[in-house]
Design a protein around this motif. Structure first.
Motif, PDB file in Angstrom:
ATOM      1  N   ARG A 103      44.639 -10.536  -8.764  1.00  0.00           N
ATOM      2  CA  ARG A 103      43.376  -9.816  -8.887  1.00  0.00           C
ATOM      3  C   ARG A 103      42.345 -10.621  -9.664  1.00  0.00           C
ATOM      4  N   THR A 104      41.108 -10.141  -9.590  1.00  0.00           N
ATOM      5  CA  THR A 104      40.046 -10.721 -10.400  1.00  0.00           C
ATOM      6  C   THR A 104      40.001  -9.985 -11.740  1.00  0.00           C
ATOM      7  N   GLU A 161      38.588  -6.497 -11.228  1.00  0.00           N
ATOM      8  CA  GLU A 161      39.508  -5.541 -10.612  1.00  0.00           C
ATOM      9  C   GLU A 161      40.551  -5.057 -11.609  1.00  0.00           C
ATOM     10  N   HIS A 194      33.600 -11.322 -13.667  1.00  0.00           N
ATOM     11  CA  HIS A 194      33.981 -10.152 -12.889  1.00  0.00           C
ATOM     12  C   HIS A 194      34.675 -10.544 -11.584  1.00  0.00           C
ATOM     13  N   SER A 195      34.178 -11.542 -10.889  1.00  0.00           N
ATOM     14  CA  SER A 195      34.720 -11.927  -9.580  1.00  0.00           C
ATOM     15  C   SER A 195      35.622 -13.152  -9.642  1.00  0.00           C
ATOM     16  N   VAL A 196      35.976 -13.576 -10.855  1.00  0.00           N
ATOM     17  CA  VAL A 196      36.852 -14.748 -11.007  1.00  0.00           C
ATOM     18  C   VAL A 196      38.304 -14.292 -10.967  1.00  0.00           C
ATOM     19  N   ALA A 197      39.116 -14.950 -10.151  1.00  0.00           N
ATOM     20  CA  ALA A 197      40.526 -14.582 -10.021  1.00  0.00           C
ATOM     21  C   ALA A 197      41.303 -14.998 -11.274  1.00  0.00           C
ATOM     22  N   HIS A 234      43.467 -18.117 -10.839  1.00  0.00           N
ATOM     23  CA  HIS A 234      42.689 -19.350 -10.819  1.00  0.00           C
ATOM     24  C   HIS A 234      42.452 -19.861 -12.228  1.00  0.00           C
ATOM     25  N   CYS A 235      42.121 -18.953 -13.139  1.00  0.00           N
ATOM     26  CA  CYS A 235      41.885 -19.358 -14.525  1.00  0.00           C
ATOM     27  C   CYS A 235      43.155 -19.902 -15.162  1.00  0.00           C
TER      28      CYS A 235
END
Length: 390
Positions: free
Chosen positions: A197-198, A201, A214-217, A220-221
Motif C-alpha cells: 500500500r501507499t 492508504e 500520500h501516493s508513495v508506496a 518503494h521507500c
C-alpha cells in the motif's frame, strides 16, 4: 584432502573483529553480556550457534506451512514468531563468541562454524523476511534476497584481504536485523498487505492527499532506503578497505576485484533462470529455488573463510553451483536455438529438487571433513568442551 601442513596456520591464527555500531556497543553489548551468563559453563559455543540456526529453521518451517506462496496473509502471531526467532538467532550469534572467551575455548573452528551458519541463514532468513512482507516471488523478494547474499559475501571477501571482520556504524548483523525484526512486527500489527500500500492508504490520518507521501508506496521507500545504504555505504566501505589492504601488501587490486566475479555470475545465472519466459519455478516454487541457491552459496562463502583461516588462495568456484548454470542454460535453450520448449514444469521442479539434494549432500560432506580435520588438528571437539587437566 586436508593435509596437516595445510592447517599449520591455525596454530597462530587470532580472530580480529571491529564493530563500530553505536547500537551494538552501547545498547546490545550489555544485553549480550547478561545473556551469556544464562548458559552453563559446560556448553560449547558451537552448540549455541547451532541452536540459534535451529530457531531460524523453525521460522522457515512455520513460513512454509502457513504461507507456502510467501504471500499469505498468515495468522498475525506467525509474524511475531518470525521476529522472536530472528531476535533469538541474533542473540545467540553474538553470545557464542562471548561463551568461547568465557570458557577459554576460542578456536578457528568457532569462527568457521559461526560464519558457516550465518551463510546458510542468508537464504533461510531471506525467505522468512519475504514471507513477512508478503512479497511472494516478486521483484521485491529478489531484491531482499540479493541484498542479503551480497551483504554477507562482501564483508567475507573484505576479511579475506584485511584479516579483520569490520562492521561499520550501520551494518547488517545489527541495524539490518533490527530493521527486519521491526518490519516483521509491523506485518503482525497491520498485516503483510502494508507492504503493498501507499502511505495514504495505510495511514490516511497522518498522510492526507495534501502531503507528497500520500501516493508513495511503502515498499518503494523501504527498498530505496536499504538500497541507498547498501550501494552508497556498504559496498564502498568494503571496496576501499580491500584497496588499502592490497596497497599495503603490494598485491593486485584488480585481482581482488575479480574475486567478486563468482558471486556476480551466480547472481546473473539465477536472474536469467527465474525470469525466463519458459520457467515456472519462480511463480510456483520460489522458496525451493532459494533454498537450493542458499546451500550452494553457503559453501561458497564458507570456503572463503576456510581460505582465510588457512592462508590459502581465494576459492573462485564451488561445484554446488554448477547445476545453477546448467539449469539457466537448459531452460533458455529456445531463446538461443529456434526449437520448441522441451523442459516441462514437472521436469524443472524435479531438477531443482535434485539440485537441492545434491547441494545438501555435498555441503554437509564437505563440512564434516573440514570440521573433523580442524578438531583432530587442534585436539578439540565441535559440540562439547574437553576437560582440561589442572
Amino acid at each position: 584432502m586436508y593435509a596437516e601442513e595445510r592447517l599449520q596456520p591455525l596454530r597462530t591464527y587470532q580472530y580480529r573483529g571491529i564493530d563500530r555500531s553505536p547500537i551494538s556497543r552501547y545498547v546490545l553489548t550489555p544485553y549480550w553480556n547478561w545473556a551469556v551468563t544464562l548458559f552453563p559453563l559446560w556448553m560449547a559455543p558451537n552448540l549455541i550457534t547451532l541452536i540459534g540456526l535451529g530457531f531460524m529453521l523453525a521460522a522457515l518451517g512455520v513460513a512454509l506451512h502457513y504461507t507456502p506462496d510467501l504471500v499469505g496473509p498468515g495468522p498475525p502471531w506467525v509474524y511475531f514468531f518470525y521476529a522472536a526467532c530472528l531476535w533469538v538467532y541474533s542473540t545467540l550469534d553474538n553470545v557464542d563468541g562471548k561463551q568461547a572467551r568465557r570458557t577459554k575455548s576460542s578456536s578457528p573452528l568457532g569462527e568457521l562454524f559461526d560464519h558457516g551458519c550465518d551463510a546458510l541463514n542468508c537464504s533461510i532468513g531471506g525467505i522468512v523476511q519475504t514471507a513477512a512482507m508478503g512479497a511472494g516471488s516478486s521483484g521485491y523478494a529478489l531484491i531482499v534476497l540479493g541484498i542479503t547474499f551480497w551483504a554477507f559475501y562482501l564483508p567475507t571477501w573484505e576479511e579475506y584481504h584485511t584479516g579483520v571482520l569490520y562492521l561499520g556504524y550501520i551494518n547488517g548483523p545489527t541495524e539490518g536485523i533490527l530493521a527486519a525484526i521491526g518490519m516483521m512486527c509491523l506485518s503482525g500489527i497491520y498485516g503483510p498487505a502494508i507492504w503493498t500500500r501507499t502511505f495514504g492508504e495505510q495511514f490516511p490520518v497522518y498522510f492526507p492527499p495534501s502531503t507528497w507521501l500520500h501516493s508513495v508506496a511503502i515498499p518503494h521507500c523501504a527498498i530505496v532506503f536499504f538500497g541507498v545504504i547498501f550501494l552508497g555505504l556498504y559496498v564502498p566501505t568494503c571496496v576501499i578497505a580491500v584497496h588499502r589492504a592490497c596497497r599495503t601488501k603490494k598485491q593486485s587490486f584488480r585481482v581482488a576485484l575479480l574475486q567478486l566475479l563468482p558471486m556476480g555470475l551466480v547472481s546473473a545465472a539465477a536472474y536469467i533462470w527465474l525470469w525466463s519466459p519458459y520457467s515456472t519455478i519462480r511463480v510456483r516454487h520460489f522458496a525451493l529455488f532459494a533454498l537450493a541457491f542458499g546451500v550452494g552459496f553457503g559453501k561458497m562463502a564458507t570456503k572463503i573463510i576456510y581460505a582465510h583461516l588457512t592462508k590459502r588462495r581465494f576459492p573462485y568456484h564451488s561445484g554446488l553451483m554448477f547445476p545453477l548454470f546448467a539449469g539457466a542454460v537448459l531452460i533458455n535453450i529456445p531463446l538461443i536455438v529456434p526449437i520448441a520448449p522441451f523442459i516441462t514444469p514437472t521436469m524443472e521442479l524435479v531438477y531443482v529438487w535434485a539440485w537441492l539434494v545434491f547441494a545438501l549432500v555435498g555441503y554437509f560432506q564437505w563440512s564434516y571433513h573440514v570440521i573433523n580435520s580442524f578438531c583432530n588438528f587442534l585436539n578439540i571437539s565441535c559440540f562439547t568442551l574437553k576437560t582440561k587437566s589442572k
